[in-house]
Scaffold this motif. Structure first.
Motif, PDB file in Angstrom:
ATOM      1  N   THR A  14       0.710  -1.178   0.135  1.00 42.87           N
ATOM      2  CA  THR A  14      -0.001   0.006  -0.099  1.00 42.87           C
ATOM      3  C   THR A  14       0.955   1.195  -0.106  1.00 42.87           C
ATOM      4  O   THR A  14       0.415   2.483  -0.131  1.00 42.87           O
ATOM      5  N   ASP A  15       2.419   1.281   0.337  1.00 44.50           N
ATOM      6  CA  ASP A  15       3.011   2.254   0.458  1.00 44.50           C
ATOM      7  C   ASP A  15       3.284   2.755  -0.692  1.00 44.50           C
ATOM      8  O   ASP A  15       3.923   1.977  -1.649  1.00 44.50           O
ATOM      9  N   ARG A  16       3.148   3.988  -1.313  1.00 42.58           N
ATOM     10  CA  ARG A  16       3.283   4.395  -2.685  1.00 42.58           C
ATOM     11  C   ARG A  16       4.889   4.521  -3.149  1.00 42.58           C
ATOM     12  O   ARG A  16       5.122   3.973  -4.065  1.00 42.58           O
ATOM     13  N   ALA A  17       5.578   4.954  -2.068  1.00 43.91           N
ATOM     14  CA  ALA A  17       7.177   4.839  -2.136  1.00 43.91           C
ATOM     15  C   ALA A  17       7.724   3.404  -2.666  1.00 43.91           C
ATOM     16  O   ALA A  17       8.446   3.486  -3.281  1.00 43.91           O
ATOM     17  N   ARG A  18       6.908   2.533  -1.754  1.00 43.82           N
ATOM     18  CA  ARG A  18       7.380   1.009  -2.267  1.00 43.82           C
ATOM     19  C   ARG A  18       7.137   0.808  -3.699  1.00 43.82           C
ATOM     20  O   ARG A  18       7.762  -0.138  -4.407  1.00 43.82           O
ATOM     21  N   VAL A  19       5.658   0.960  -3.745  1.00 49.84           N
ATOM     22  CA  VAL A  19       5.264   0.829  -5.310  1.00 49.84           C
ATOM     23  C   VAL A  19       6.374   1.337  -6.450  1.00 49.84           C
ATOM     24  O   VAL A  19       6.508   0.591  -7.361  1.00 49.84           O
ATOM     25  N   ARG A  20       6.609   2.735  -6.137  1.00 54.95           N
ATOM     26  CA  ARG A  20       7.369   3.296  -7.160  1.00 54.95           C
ATOM     27  C   ARG A  20       8.986   2.533  -7.091  1.00 54.95           C
ATOM     28  O   ARG A  20       9.300   2.417  -8.490  1.00 54.95           O
ATOM     29  N   TYR A  21       9.240   2.231  -6.043  1.00 53.40           N
ATOM     30  CA  TYR A  21      10.520   1.521  -5.875  1.00 53.40           C
ATOM     31  C   TYR A  21      10.628   0.199  -6.712  1.00 53.40           C
ATOM     32  O   TYR A  21      11.611   0.050  -7.436  1.00 53.40           O
ATOM     33  N   GLU A  22       9.398  -0.557  -6.569  1.00 48.67           N
ATOM     34  CA  GLU A  22       9.375  -1.981  -7.061  1.00 48.67           C
ATOM     35  C   GLU A  22       9.227  -1.749  -8.615  1.00 48.67           C
ATOM     36  O   GLU A  22       9.849  -2.351  -9.497  1.00 48.67           O
ATOM     37  N   VAL A  23       8.564  -0.647  -9.008  1.00 48.10           N
ATOM     38  CA  VAL A  23       8.544  -0.528 -10.474  1.00 48.10           C
ATOM     39  C   VAL A  23       9.907  -0.282 -11.282  1.00 48.10           C
ATOM     40  O   VAL A  23      10.176  -0.622 -12.075  1.00 48.10           O
ATOM     41  N   ALA A  24      10.566   0.787 -10.645  1.00 47.22           N
ATOM     42  CA  ALA A  24      11.935   1.052 -10.965  1.00 47.22           C
ATOM     43  C   ALA A  24      12.644  -0.298 -10.951  1.00 47.22           C
ATOM     44  O   ALA A  24      13.395  -0.454 -12.130  1.00 47.22           O
ATOM     45  N   ARG A  25      12.620  -0.793 -10.103  1.00 42.08           N
ATOM     46  CA  ARG A  25      13.520  -2.542  -9.979  1.00 42.08           C
ATOM     47  C   ARG A  25      12.950  -3.304 -11.040  1.00 42.08           C
ATOM     48  O   ARG A  25      13.860  -3.853 -11.772  1.00 42.08           O
ATOM     49  N   LEU A  26      11.775  -3.482 -11.231  1.00 43.91           N
ATOM     50  CA  LEU A  26      11.216  -4.412 -12.649  1.00 43.91           C
ATOM     51  C   LEU A  26      11.669  -3.873 -13.900  1.00 43.91           C
ATOM     52  O   LEU A  26      12.040  -4.490 -14.760  1.00 43.91           O
ATOM     53  N   ALA A  27      11.730  -2.247 -13.932  1.00 38.66           N
ATOM     54  CA  ALA A  27      12.099  -1.882 -15.129  1.00 38.66           C
ATOM     55  C   ALA A  27      13.599  -2.359 -15.659  1.00 38.66           C
ATOM     56  O   ALA A  27      14.009  -2.474 -16.545  1.00 38.66           O
ATOM     57  N   ASP A  28      14.503  -2.131 -14.571  1.00 40.73           N
ATOM     58  CA  ASP A  28      15.888  -2.517 -14.627  1.00 40.73           C
ATOM     59  C   ASP A  28      15.963  -3.768 -15.108  1.00 40.73           C
ATOM     60  O   ASP A  28      16.964  -4.437 -16.040  1.00 40.73           O
ATOM     61  N   ARG A  29      14.986  -4.863 -14.347  1.00 41.64           N
ATOM     62  CA  ARG A  29      15.343  -6.395 -14.795  1.00 41.64           C
ATOM     63  C   ARG A  29      14.861  -6.487 -16.114  1.00 41.64           C
ATOM     64  O   ARG A  29      15.455  -7.396 -16.871  1.00 41.64           O
ATOM     65  N   CYS A  30      13.733  -5.634 -16.439  1.00 39.19           N
ATOM     66  CA  CYS A  30      13.012  -6.120 -17.968  1.00 39.19           C
ATOM     67  C   CYS A  30      14.151  -5.649 -18.852  1.00 39.19           C
ATOM     68  O   CYS A  30      14.377  -6.196 -20.033  1.00 39.19           O
ATOM     69  N   VAL A  31      14.807  -4.512 -18.795  1.00 40.97           N
ATOM     70  CA  VAL A  31      15.869  -4.114 -19.550  1.00 40.97           C
ATOM     71  C   VAL A  31      17.096  -5.200 -19.609  1.00 40.97           C
ATOM     72  O   VAL A  31      17.710  -5.356 -20.678  1.00 40.97           O
TER      73      VAL A  31
END
Length: 453
Positions: free
Chosen positions: A260-277
């Motif tokens: 539910t924490d918005r900062a954690r959601v943003r962090y996870e999206v950035a981490r997933l973007a790096d893994r995707c690349v």
């Protein structure tokens, strides 16, 4: 399960870094790290010498520099990697029409579909050893081979064979081999699934198999639980599928508890973007459309996409696009799953690399149009090929403070001397890469009994 180990998995050893060591004699046997060199760059591949210092793929480049400060840090040369990959894939095609490339440096081969299918484990071993010898002769590089009766086990075998080895899993020994391995060994078992199993007291493949299918269905759900149970019993009937042409590349994570924490959601999206690349680059592709997937607390799933002006493999670009897409999604009630993907795939080009490696700001003293046209040819990125009218071919070792340092050597030469020039030296120009010399065998200088993987 097949009665013969007729599925072969090839994984080239530290591919990008090994290509650079073979092409640059002064780097053989020394730490080499290939990847994005900018402030948000990540490691694409580290040589085995660099791995001894703890460097690994997907690590932030800043951390890699701290762990191995004396390594050679080079930008990727995807045109070179593609050309060598094509040589390797052509050798695999001689073994069977069923070749399934997973990336530039990795593929499955169904030997049973080939012109001379192995009739025994020993015959399969000979095929694998002959393949490794041919790859070495054709590319000056080494690859590790796994042979087994299924794709899952062939890949596990090649991991155990690394580097520069061959491992064959005899039919009938599969379950005993898998039993002591961690559950993360199984395909599709990521961190979240592994943690769910660990909390239930199931840390190894053998423990998961002994727990029974009903327990795994209860813990993981019907589809996932059934798949994990089958793999824990060494059952894998996936076929080798040739000519795979992925339409998209994506990664996703399911969370044990809703986030539910918005900062954690943003962090996870950035981490997933790096893994995707990371996966995008491993496949030798770039992509034009960034896709965000959000599964909320109530299992409703939203997807949002943004199409860029052109294909990219830049983690910063993908992360920024995914972040913009996230701003339009309400996550206050909780997020169960997040995913980031890239579609509209295209092959890498050297121009893509130049365009994304270093952001360009035109000089205030020069007209913008002139600066934009002139800059790509005069951008001195470490690892790229150059030639000098007096000293011949070489590669860029580094640049800064108005100067560029070049080491003059090529794949067939002894280690060369480094010389430094002014950035505007017109005798120095970018050039096409010289081909690897097959006689530079075992050019990376690794001992054959190296235990790293």
């Amino acid at each position: 399960m097949r009665g013969q180990p007729s599925i072969l998995h090839l994984d080239m050893d530290a591919f990008y870094a090994s290509v650079e060591q073979a092409a640059k004699p002064s780097l053989r046997g020394k730490p080499v790290i290939v990847g994005g060199l900018g402030p948000r760059g990540v490691v694409a591949t580290a040589s085995y010498e660099a791995r001894r210092f703890g460097v690994h793929s997907a690590m932030p480049m800043g951390q890699a520099r701290r762990l191995s400060p004396h390594a050679a840090f080079l930008v990727p040369r995807f045109a070179v990697y593609r050309e060598i990959s094509e040589r390797v894939m052509a050798l695999l095609a001689r073994l069977s029409p069923l070749v399934e490339p997973l990336s530039l440096d990795e593929a499955f081969v169904d030997l049973a579909a080939g012109p001379d299918p192995p009739a025994s484990a020993e015959a399969a071993r000979r095929v694998g050893e002959e393949l490794r010898a041919r790859i070495l002769a054709a590319t000056a590089l080494t690859g590790s081979v796994g042979l087994a009766g299924s794709k899952m086990l062939a890949k596990i075998a090649s991991e155990q064979a690394k580097p520069d080895g061959l491992r064959l899993i005899e039919p009938g020994t599969e379950r005993a081999l898998l039993a002591p391995m961690p559950v993360r060994t199984l395909p599709g078992v990521g961190p979240a699934t592994a943690e769910t199993l660990r909390r239930a007291g199931l840390s190894t493949v053998g423990e998961a198999a002994e727990a029974g299918e009903d327990e795994l269905l209860r813990l993981l759900g019907r589809a996932h639980g059934h798949a994990v149970y089958a793999m824990a019993l060494a059952l894998d009937d996936r076929a080798v599928v040739p000519d795979r042409d992925a339409k998209s590349i994506s990664v996703e994570d399911t969370f044990d508890t809703d986030v539910t924490d918005r900062a954690r959601v943003r962090y996870e999206v950035a981490r997933l973007a790096d893994r995707c690349v990371e996966r995008l680059r491993s496949a030798g592709r770039s992509g034009r459309t960034v896709v965000l997937k959000v599964r909320r607390y109530d299992f409703t799933t939203l997807t949002r996409s943004e199409t860029l002006r052109g294909p990219t493999d830049d983690p910063a670009v993908v992360a920024e696009a995914a972040g913009r897409l996230l701003e339009g999604v309400d996550t206050t009630a909780g997020v169960r799953l997040l995913g980031v993907g890239v579609s509209g795939l295209a092959d890498f080009t050297q121009e893509d690399l130049f365009a994304q490696a270093v952001p360009h700001e035109p000089s205030p003293a020069a007209p913008a149009a002139v600066a934009t046209e002139a800059t790509p040819e005069r951008r001195w990125l470490p690892g790229l090929d150059v030639t000098h009218s007096r000293y011949g071919p070489g590669w860029i070792q580094g640049s800064g403070v108005g100067r560029v340092t070049v080491r003059f050597e090529h794949p067939g030469s002894p280690p060369g001397r480094a010389r430094t020039f002014l950035l505007d030296d017109r005798e120095l120009t970018h050039s096409a890469p010289l081909p690897l010399v097959p006689d530079a065998r075992r050019s990376t200088g690794r001992p054959p009994d190296c235990a790293l993987s």
